[in-house]
Write an enzyme that holds these catalytic residues in place. Structure first.
Site, PDB file in Angstrom:
ATOM      1  N   LYS A   1      -1.983  -1.105   9.380  1.00 47.64           N
ATOM      2  CA  LYS A   1      -1.000  -0.736   9.034  1.00 47.64           C
ATOM      3  C   LYS A   1       0.245  -0.853   9.973  1.00 47.64           C
ATOM      4  CE  LYS A   1      -0.960   4.098  10.740  1.00 47.64           C
ATOM      5  NZ  LYS A   1      -0.990   5.177  10.577  1.00 47.64           N
TER       6      LYS A   1
ATOM      7  N   LYS B   1       3.875   2.156  15.172  1.00 44.85           N
ATOM      8  CA  LYS B   1       4.614   2.035  16.519  1.00 44.85           C
ATOM      9  C   LYS B   1       3.587   1.638  17.816  1.00 44.85           C
ATOM     10  CE  LYS B   1       6.977   6.384  14.959  1.00 44.85           C
ATOM     11  NZ  LYS B   1       6.767   7.940  15.047  1.00 44.85           N
TER      12      LYS B   1
ATOM     13  N   LYS C   1      -7.840   6.533  16.017  1.00 44.65           N
ATOM     14  CA  LYS C   1      -6.992   6.893  17.189  1.00 44.65           C
ATOM     15  C   LYS C   1      -8.029   7.263  18.204  1.00 44.65           C
ATOM     16  CE  LYS C   1      -2.681   8.550  15.530  1.00 44.65           C
ATOM     17  NZ  LYS C   1      -1.632   9.457  15.503  1.00 44.65           N
TER      18      LYS C   1
HETATM   19  P1  TYM Z   1       4.198   9.584  11.809  1.00 40.35           P
HETATM   20  O1  TYM Z   1       5.036  10.099  12.678  1.00 40.35           O
HETATM   21  O2  TYM Z   1       2.719   8.769  12.223  1.00 40.35           O
HETATM   22  O3  TYM Z   1       4.738   8.779  10.648  1.00 40.35           O
HETATM   23  C1  TYM Z   1       5.803   9.522   9.876  1.00 40.35           C
HETATM   24  C2  TYM Z   1       5.984   9.119   8.378  1.00 40.35           C
HETATM   25  O4  TYM Z   1       5.739   7.930   8.283  1.00 40.35           O
HETATM   26  C3  TYM Z   1       4.713   7.533   7.690  1.00 40.35           C
HETATM   27  N1  TYM Z   1       4.259   6.088   7.888  1.00 40.35           N
HETATM   28  C4  TYM Z   1       4.039   5.090   6.988  1.00 40.35           C
HETATM   29  N2  TYM Z   1       4.060   4.936   5.793  1.00 40.35           N
HETATM   30  C5  TYM Z   1       3.722   3.797   5.196  1.00 40.35           C
HETATM   31  N3  TYM Z   1       3.328   2.800   5.797  1.00 40.35           N
HETATM   32  C6  TYM Z   1       3.213   2.673   7.007  1.00 40.35           C
HETATM   33  N4  TYM Z   1       2.948   2.042   7.973  1.00 40.35           N
HETATM   34  C7  TYM Z   1       3.548   4.065   7.963  1.00 40.35           C
HETATM   35  N5  TYM Z   1       3.590   4.425   9.110  1.00 40.35           N
HETATM   36  C8  TYM Z   1       3.997   5.788   8.999  1.00 40.35           C
HETATM   37  C9  TYM Z   1       3.624   8.806   7.871  1.00 40.35           C
HETATM   38  O5  TYM Z   1       2.682   8.674   6.621  1.00 40.35           O
HETATM   39  C10 TYM Z   1       4.383   9.773   7.776  1.00 40.35           C
HETATM   40  O6  TYM Z   1       4.802  10.237   6.787  1.00 40.35           O
HETATM   41  N6  TYM Z   1       1.211  13.717  11.156  1.00 40.35           N
HETATM   42  C11 TYM Z   1       2.351  13.169  10.849  1.00 40.35           C
HETATM   43  C12 TYM Z   1       3.813  13.973  11.346  1.00 40.35           C
HETATM   44  C13 TYM Z   1       3.524  15.445  10.604  1.00 40.35           C
HETATM   45  C14 TYM Z   1       3.537  15.696   9.167  1.00 40.35           C
HETATM   46  C15 TYM Z   1       3.309  17.223   9.685  1.00 40.35           C
HETATM   47  C16 TYM Z   1       3.854  15.189   7.842  1.00 40.35           C
HETATM   48  C17 TYM Z   1       3.265  16.535  11.508  1.00 40.35           C
HETATM   49  N7  TYM Z   1       3.098  17.607  10.715  1.00 40.35           N
HETATM   50  C18 TYM Z   1       3.548  18.204   8.216  1.00 40.35           C
HETATM   51  C19 TYM Z   1       3.904  16.038   7.060  1.00 40.35           C
HETATM   52  C20 TYM Z   1       3.624  17.390   6.834  1.00 40.35           C
HETATM   53  C21 TYM Z   1       2.515  11.986  11.644  1.00 40.35           C
HETATM   54  O7  TYM Z   1       1.793  11.632  12.552  1.00 40.35           O
HETATM   55  O8  TYM Z   1       3.460  10.919  11.113  1.00 40.35           O
END
Ligand code: TYM
Length: 332
Positions: free
Chosen positions: A197, A200, A113
């Site tokens: 991957k 968004k 990032k």
């Molecule tokens: P975020 O918002 O990027 O994504 C949310 C969830 O979607 C999953 N994900 C994917 N899984 C498979 N293939 C993909 N291409 C893909 N893109 C996104 C992510 O693995 C995630 O599960 N840091 C986290 C949010 C967060 C969080 C937490 C999660 C904040 N605190 C505590 C678990 C526990 C994030 O940015 O997810």
């Protein structure tokens, strides 16, 4: 009797896509039956990069609607906004004093990032995994459903929990939370580049299926999805140069709830042009009803806001109790 407590989060940063759905939200829906669940809109994480405040607010409502439309039951689970439970930020500070800089230096998501100019990245982006550990351990969550891209952050969370227990001579205070990562489709890849991957932040909307895409758009995106000139082969998983082909097979299998090998047996020797039609059909069947429900739910913003209020109240009770105990252990 519940099997444990789940905490997971999604950043409210725009349209949720098929990666979020298959990697995380679909699992939230399946797990809610047997676990006590807290699902969080991670807006404190979303401000670690440049953002538009108005858009961030609007995305909270969109993401809440997407959770409900996908099948999360707001009566049985807490859906809440991270920033509304201030204990997250307080515990993150305590954990900033437990985590080591060397651990954070190893985080691959920060490197991706921050890109080539990491000196210009926010400090928040660097310490982001510490806040994530606070999110999880604040509730003493036993399980954390996430996509594969969050695995390293979960390992860091366990390191923080272990160091906290050791530093404060409280061996069993935090239990180690277990990740729950979907089998077969832990990482949904971009439709334009099978080595990246689905995300968004990808500039090309053709790279992803959004939960709000209509059927024409889904069909178009799948028709345009990158593949290669070879037909489908049962040995596709041994061929290292076919990431796009594997990705489409994995998506299809996950949506049909079957193992990729079964899909490969059915489609061995057939052309991708034919397979894409079948894939578009299962996608339309699964995603379009969710998209329609999101639109419907968004006509009653008050209803969604009430759900977030209720969720906050439930989350706060657990968070405040645990934070008090943690502060007392640390001596503050
Ligand atoms: P975020 O918002 O990027 O994504 C949310 C969830 O979607 C999953 N994900 C994917 N899984 C498979 N293939 C993909 N291409 C893909 N893109 C996104 C992510 O693995 C995630 O599960 N840091 C986290 C949010 C967060 C969080 C937490 C999660 C904040 N605190 C505590 C678990 C526990 C994030 O940015 O997810």
């Amino acid at each position: 009797m519940k099997q444990g407590r789940i905490l997971s989060g999604v950043q409210p940063t725009g349209n949720l896509h098929l990666g979020n759905y298959l990697g995380a939200i679909n699992n939230f829906v399946l797990l809610q039956k047997n676990y006590e669940c807290l699902f969080m809109l991670a807006n404190l994480h979303a401000i670690t990069v440049k953002h538009d405040p108005k858009v961030l607010q609007a995305n909270i409502i969109d993401t809440t609607a997407a959770f409900l439309a996908s099948g999360i039951d707001p009566q049985k689970n807490s859906i809440f906004i991270q920033s509304e439970v201030s204990a997250h930020a307080e515990l993150a500070w305590i954990f900033n004093c437990v985590a080591r800089i060397g651990w954070l230096n190893r985080m691959t998501q920060f490197k991706e990032k921050a890109g080539s100019n990491k000196e210009k990245a926010s400090v928040g982006l660097f310490t982001y995994p510490v806040l994530m550990a606070a999110d999880i351990l604040l509730y003493k969550a036993t399980h954390v459903p996430v996509g594969d891209d969050q695995k390293q952050h979960l390992e860091l969370c366990r390191d923080i929990a272990m160091k906290f227990n050791n530093d404060f001579n409280n061996e069993n205070f935090f239990q180690m939370p277990e990740p729950i990562i979907p089998e077969g489709i832990s990482r949904v890849m971009s439709l334009r580049n099978g080595t990246q991957k689905m995300s968004k932040s990808d500039e090309s909307d053709l790279s992803r299926i959004n939960l709000t895409d209509d059927s024409d758009l889904i069909i178009k995106k799948i028709q345009k999805a990158k593949t290669d000139s070879e037909p489908i082969s049962i040995n596709i998983n041994e061929e290292n140069n076919r990431p796009e082909a594997k990705n489409l097979i994995n998506i299809f299998s996950a949506l049909k709830n079957q193992k990729p090998i079964k899909t490969l047996e059915e489609w061995d020797g057939k052309q991708f042009s034919e397979f894409k039609k079948a894939l578009a059909e299962v996608l339309v069947d699964k995603i379009c009803p969710i998209g329609k429900q999101i639109v419907k739910l968004k006509t009653d913003i008050k209803f969604l806001e009430n759900i977030l209020q209720d969720g906050r109240k439930k989350a706060e009770i657990i968070a405040e109790k645990n934070l008090k105990e943690i502060k007392s252990i640390v001596g503050i």
